[in-house]
Design a protein around this motif. Structure first.
Motif, PDB file in Angstrom:
ATOM      1  N   VAL A  49       0.460  16.771   5.042  1.00 19.79           N
ATOM      2  CA  VAL A  49      -0.961  16.440   5.077  1.00 19.79           C
ATOM      3  C   VAL A  49      -1.180  15.206   4.216  1.00 19.79           C
ATOM      4  O   VAL A  49      -0.716  15.144   3.078  1.00 19.79           O
ATOM      5  N   LEU A  50      -1.878  14.227   4.758  1.00 20.44           N
ATOM      6  CA  LEU A  50      -2.195  13.004   4.011  1.00 20.44           C
ATOM      7  C   LEU A  50      -3.229  13.328   2.933  1.00 20.44           C
ATOM      8  O   LEU A  50      -4.303  13.851   3.251  1.00 20.44           O
ATOM      9  N   VAL A  51      -2.915  12.991   1.682  1.00 17.74           N
ATOM     10  CA  VAL A  51      -3.870  13.253   0.593  1.00 17.74           C
ATOM     11  C   VAL A  51      -4.396  11.978  -0.055  1.00 17.74           C
ATOM     12  O   VAL A  51      -5.488  11.977  -0.634  1.00 17.74           O
ATOM     13  N   ILE A  52      -3.616  10.900   0.001  1.00 16.10           N
ATOM     14  CA  ILE A  52      -4.037   9.602  -0.541  1.00 16.10           C
ATOM     15  C   ILE A  52      -3.492   8.515   0.378  1.00 16.10           C
ATOM     16  O   ILE A  52      -2.342   8.582   0.818  1.00 16.10           O
ATOM     17  N   TYR A  53      -4.325   7.503   0.680  1.00 18.05           N
ATOM     18  CA  TYR A  53      -3.848   6.346   1.420  1.00 18.05           C
ATOM     19  C   TYR A  53      -4.395   5.080   0.785  1.00 18.05           C
ATOM     20  O   TYR A  53      -5.351   5.135   0.000  1.00 18.05           O
ATOM     21  N   GLN A  54      -3.794   3.954   1.116  1.00 15.86           N
ATOM     22  CA  GLN A  54      -4.141   2.667   0.493  1.00 15.86           C
ATOM     23  C   GLN A  54      -4.271   2.822  -1.024  1.00 15.86           C
ATOM     24  O   GLN A  54      -5.269   2.429  -1.627  1.00 15.86           O
ATOM     25  N   ASP A  55      -3.243   3.387  -1.587  1.00 15.72           N
ATOM     26  CA  ASP A  55      -3.075   3.565  -3.038  1.00 15.72           C
ATOM     27  C   ASP A  55      -3.992   4.603  -3.675  1.00 15.72           C
ATOM     28  O   ASP A  55      -3.566   5.375  -4.525  1.00 15.72           O
ATOM     29  N   ARG A  56      -5.289   4.607  -3.274  1.00  9.86           N
ATOM     30  CA  ARG A  56      -6.245   5.398  -4.031  1.00  9.86           C
ATOM     31  C   ARG A  56      -7.361   6.032  -3.203  1.00  9.86           C
ATOM     32  O   ARG A  56      -8.248   6.683  -3.751  1.00  9.86           O
ATOM     33  N   LYS A  57      -7.319   5.878  -1.883  1.00  7.61           N
ATOM     34  CA  LYS A  57      -8.381   6.426  -1.042  1.00  7.61           C
ATOM     35  C   LYS A  57      -8.040   7.852  -0.619  1.00  7.61           C
ATOM     36  O   LYS A  57      -6.887   8.158  -0.314  1.00  7.61           O
ATOM     37  N   ARG A  58      -9.067   8.693  -0.574  1.00  3.65           N
ATOM     38  CA  ARG A  58      -8.882  10.080  -0.147  1.00  3.65           C
ATOM     39  C   ARG A  58      -9.435  10.283   1.264  1.00  3.65           C
ATOM     40  O   ARG A  58     -10.590   9.943   1.524  1.00  3.65           O
ATOM     41  N   PRO A  59      -8.616  10.862   2.151  1.00  7.05           N
ATOM     42  CA  PRO A  59      -9.155  11.203   3.475  1.00  7.05           C
ATOM     43  C   PRO A  59     -10.238  12.268   3.345  1.00  7.05           C
ATOM     44  O   PRO A  59     -10.307  12.994   2.336  1.00  7.05           O
ATOM     45  N   SER A  60     -11.052  12.355   4.365  1.00  4.52           N
ATOM     46  CA  SER A  60     -12.078  13.379   4.401  1.00  4.52           C
ATOM     47  C   SER A  60     -11.460  14.765   4.236  1.00  4.52           C
ATOM     48  O   SER A  60     -10.438  15.077   4.856  1.00  4.52           O
ATOM     49  N   GLY A  61     -12.071  15.566   3.375  1.00  2.97           N
ATOM     50  CA  GLY A  61     -11.609  16.927   3.179  1.00  2.97           C
ATOM     51  C   GLY A  61     -10.625  17.114   2.042  1.00  2.97           C
ATOM     52  O   GLY A  61     -10.301  18.257   1.688  1.00  2.97           O
ATOM     53  N   ILE A  62     -10.143  16.030   1.476  1.00  3.33           N
ATOM     54  CA  ILE A  62      -9.222  16.133   0.341  1.00  3.33           C
ATOM     55  C   ILE A  62     -10.036  16.206  -0.948  1.00  3.33           C
ATOM     56  O   ILE A  62     -10.901  15.362  -1.184  1.00  3.33           O
ATOM     57  N   PRO A  63      -9.763  17.179  -1.792  1.00  2.00           N
ATOM     58  CA  PRO A  63     -10.559  17.363  -3.017  1.00  2.00           C
ATOM     59  C   PRO A  63     -10.499  16.156  -3.944  1.00  2.00           C
ATOM     60  O   PRO A  63      -9.500  15.437  -4.001  1.00  2.00           O
ATOM     61  N   GLU A  64     -11.564  15.967  -4.695  1.00  2.00           N
ATOM     62  CA  GLU A  64     -11.664  14.838  -5.618  1.00  2.00           C
ATOM     63  C   GLU A  64     -10.631  14.882  -6.732  1.00  2.00           C
ATOM     64  O   GLU A  64     -10.373  13.856  -7.368  1.00  2.00           O
ATOM     65  N   ARG A  65     -10.039  16.046  -6.967  1.00  2.00           N
ATOM     66  CA  ARG A  65      -9.046  16.128  -8.039  1.00  2.00           C
ATOM     67  C   ARG A  65      -7.775  15.342  -7.717  1.00  2.00           C
ATOM     68  O   ARG A  65      -6.960  15.097  -8.604  1.00  2.00           O
ATOM     69  N   PHE A  66      -7.627  14.923  -6.462  1.00  2.00           N
ATOM     70  CA  PHE A  66      -6.484  14.091  -6.072  1.00  2.00           C
ATOM     71  C   PHE A  66      -6.880  12.620  -6.201  1.00  2.00           C
ATOM     72  O   PHE A  66      -7.891  12.178  -5.643  1.00  2.00           O
ATOM     73  N   SER A  67      -6.069  11.863  -6.950  1.00  2.00           N
ATOM     74  CA  SER A  67      -6.325  10.431  -7.083  1.00  2.00           C
ATOM     75  C   SER A  67      -5.009   9.691  -7.120  1.00  2.00           C
ATOM     76  O   SER A  67      -3.942  10.297  -7.330  1.00  2.00           O
TER      77      SER A  67
ATOM     78  N   TYR B 210       0.847  -1.182   0.000  1.00  2.00           N
ATOM     79  CA  TYR B 210       0.000   0.000   0.000  1.00  2.00           C
ATOM     80  C   TYR B 210       0.893   1.247   0.000  1.00  2.00           C
ATOM     81  O   TYR B 210       1.883   1.313   0.730  1.00  2.00           O
ATOM     82  N   VAL B 211       0.485   2.222  -0.795  1.00  2.00           N
ATOM     83  CA  VAL B 211       1.219   3.484  -0.880  1.00  2.00           C
ATOM     84  C   VAL B 211       0.303   4.613  -0.431  1.00  2.00           C
ATOM     85  O   VAL B 211      -0.903   4.618  -0.725  1.00  2.00           O
ATOM     86  N   CYS B 212       0.873   5.560   0.275  1.00  2.00           N
ATOM     87  CA  CYS B 212       0.134   6.784   0.580  1.00  2.00           C
ATOM     88  C   CYS B 212       0.963   7.988   0.151  1.00  2.00           C
ATOM     89  O   CYS B 212       2.157   7.861  -0.146  1.00  2.00           O
TER      90      CYS B 212
END
Lengths: 124, 106
Positions: B44-62, B31-33
């Motif tokens: 600030v965490l923007v992606i975890y488990q390869d492709r998941k976005r934490p709450s509050g991170i914009p959808e433009r991040f993938s 897994y990459v974050c």
């Protein structure tokens, strides 16, 4: 609101010792693995150490193994890093960071909250 | 020891798509974050488990991860996305960070 507040960073001579602290609030501290991560001036992130929720398990980066000791006091919601035999290359901003997932799995989760860091300068 | 390699810098025009890669041996098995760090601020965490976005991170991040390469993609990049980005994975009981990529929005 989760808060992590580091303290204890100062200027210290090579070979000296220092103890960093991290005060945690806004979450159930004794449910989570905690970490120390450092960042030398102008450089990238370097993981330093982790401690399990109960303090029973610890891991260290090779660069600090045998010189640094991580500990925690769950009654005080506090994380510590005892740093001995300091070297100039230990100069960095030291962050404490919280694992994203609570419980017995200490490896794998990312860090969902970071403190603002405390600066350690090792210089003669 | 396990190494993660990132390009030192990536440039993108506003509104375009930015891709930041992170390479490591059989990285797709881990897994990459990804963390974003702006000057003078904590990561600030923007992606975890390869492709998941934490709450509050914009959808433009993938994110994606396959083979030896993980990729952070920022769609419709905005000026506020200019920052250093770090990939991170676990190697057994050790945390490994990539060297970081400076994203410049020109």
């Amino acid at each position: 609101e989760v808060q992590l507040v580091e303290s204890g960073g100062v200027v210290v001579q090579p070979g000296g010792s220092l103890r960093l602290s991290c005060a945690a609030s806004g979450f159930t501290f004794d449910d989570y693995t905690m970490h120390w991560v450092r960042q030398a001036p102008g450089k990238g992130l370097e993981w330093v150490s982790l401690i399990s929720w109960d303090g029973d398990r610890t891991h260290y980066a090779d660069s600090v193994k045998g010189r640094f000791t991580i500990s925690r006091d769950n009654s005080k919601n506090s994380l510590y890093l005892q740093m001995n035999s300091l070297r100039t290359e230990d100069t960095a901003l030291y962050y404490c960071a919280k694992a994203m997932v609570r419980g017995v799995i200490i490896t794998g989760p990312p860090f969902d909250y970071w403190g603002q860091g405390t600066l350690v300068t090792v210089s003669s | 020891s396990y190494d993660l390699t990132q390009p030192p810098s990536v440039s993108v025009s506003p509104g375009q798509t930015a891709s930041i890669t992170c390479s490591g041996d059989k990285l797709g098995d881990k897994y990459v974050c990804w963390y974003q760090q702006k000057p003078g601020q904590s990561p600030v965490l923007v992606i975890y488990q390869d492709r998941k976005r934490p709450s509050g991170i914009p959808e433009r991040f993938s994110g994606s991860n396959s083979g030896n390469t993980a990729t952070l993609t920022i769609s419709g990049t905005q000026a506020m996305d200019e920052a250093d980005y770090y990939c991170q994975a676990w190697d057994a009981s050790y945390v490994v960070f990539g060297g970081g990529t400076k994203l410049t929005v020109l």
